[in-house]
Enzyme design. Structure first.
Site, mmCIF file in Angstrom:
data_model
loop_
_atom_site.group_PDB
_atom_site.id
_atom_site.type_symbol
_atom_site.label_atom_id
_atom_site.label_comp_id
_atom_site.label_asym_id
_atom_site.label_seq_id
_atom_site.Cartn_x
_atom_site.Cartn_y
_atom_site.Cartn_z
ATOM 1 N N HIS A 64 -7.181 -5.127 10.197
ATOM 2 C CA HIS A 64 -6.939 -4.792 8.791
ATOM 3 C C HIS A 64 -5.620 -5.358 8.291
ATOM 4 C CE1 HIS A 64 -4.983 -0.769 10.051
ATOM 5 N NE2 HIS A 64 -4.061 -1.365 9.329
ATOM 6 N N ASN B 185 -7.608 -3.350 14.250
ATOM 7 C CA ASN B 185 -8.993 -3.716 13.913
ATOM 8 C C ASN B 185 -9.038 -4.879 12.916
ATOM 9 O OD1 ASN B 185 -8.123 -2.475 11.613
ATOM 10 N ND2 ASN B 185 -9.522 -0.737 11.722
ATOM 11 N N ASP C 140 0.810 -1.213 0.000
ATOM 12 C CA ASP C 140 0.000 0.000 0.000
ATOM 13 C C ASP C 140 0.849 1.270 0.000
ATOM 14 O OD1 ASP C 140 0.968 -0.479 2.551
ATOM 15 O OD2 ASP C 140 -0.983 -0.698 3.486
ATOM 16 N N GLU D 134 -9.705 -2.019 5.377
ATOM 17 C CA GLU D 134 -10.372 -1.761 6.647
ATOM 18 C C GLU D 134 -11.601 -2.657 6.811
ATOM 19 O OE1 GLU D 134 -8.956 -0.106 8.814
ATOM 20 O OE2 GLU D 134 -8.351 1.915 8.245
#
Ligand code: GLP
Length: 244
Positions: A138, A136, A67, A143
């Site tokens: 990810h 979380n 990313d 997400e």
């Protein structure tokens, strides 16, 4: 899934670096999918050390990163391009023309993502994909709630991720709100996947991702369906997984 329990961050880093080294030694012209974040830094450090000792050769390796923040130029210290250069590329004998990240400065998301997908396809896909894990659940910047069938796409970061990543920036408002990331489909297409996780603050995420139900609310949970996943996590990160 194979799980290696490491004593601590250093041990996790060495174990992960060993797996990456094995990949490079077995297939010198391999394609490595690389990750950023603080977790893989020790792994890169170890790889650099082994390169300096003469045990590793990156000359034929190709890399594609997961990313990149949208809107950060390559020379911005917080860009993932800068990170990769600092932690690995400038320290080993890799051919820079074979290191790829999404183009954060391409304003048109569709163009940026299409070009990155083309690059991944043109290098023949990823042999070994390294992943960190967000609090979380990810992976990359996928997400919670993201569709599993996506390739590279533009994502708006969750508040939790912005807060977690703010430690690298001057203030919260400096954290870019968007990023380009390989999608879950891209990640799942890798031949092998190596996940590194350290620290008690990730213990819930590890339990939910690897021992919970498979759901887009925990993007990493999809990894349970991949047939060659290795999780290298330290005792703290595994502390909420019973029986390991
Ligand atoms: C960022 C990156 C992820 C990384 C995650 C966890 O959001 N895009 O690839 O896995 O942070 O980072 P850390 O290892 O610093 O906890």
């Amino acid at each position: 899934m194979r799980i290696y329990k490491a004593k601590d961050y250093y041990d996790m880093s060495r174990k992960a670096a060993n797996i990456i080294s094995a990949q490079i030694i077995m297939k010198p012209h391999c394609v490595l999918g690389l990750a950023t974040g603080s977790t893989p830094i020790g792994t890169y450090k170890q790889l650099v050390e082994w390169y300096k000792k003469g045990d590793l050769d990156f000359s034929e390796v190709t890399t594609v990163n997961l990313d990149e923040y949208k809107g950060l130029p390559k020379d911005n210290e917080q860009s993932y391009y800068y990170f990769m250069n600092e932690n690995l590329f400038s320290k080993v004998n890799i051919d820079k023309s074979r290191t790829f990240l999404p183009d954060g400065m391409e304003e048109d998301s569709e163009t940026a993502c299409r070009k990155y997908n083309e690059i991944i396809h043109s290098v023949g896909g990823v042999d070994l994909q390294l992943l960190g894990l967000g609090h979380n659940g990810h992976i990359g910047f996928n997400e919670p709630g993201i569709a599993f069938e996506k390739e590279t796409h533009c994502i708006t970061l969750s508040e939790r991720t912005i807060k977690a990543n703010m430690r690298f920036f001057m203030s919260e408002k400096d954290v870019p709100r968007q990023a380009y990331t390989m999608g879950i489909k891209t990640i799942m297409s890798a031949q092998k996947i190596l996940v590194v996780v350290s620290g008690e603050d990730k213990a819930d995420a590890v339990r939910e991702a690897f021992f919970g139900s498979i759901t887009p609310h925990v993007p990493a949970s999809i990894l349970q369906l991949h047939n060659d996943v290795t999780l290298v996590a330290d005792e703290a990160a595994l502390s909420k997984c019973t029986g390991i």
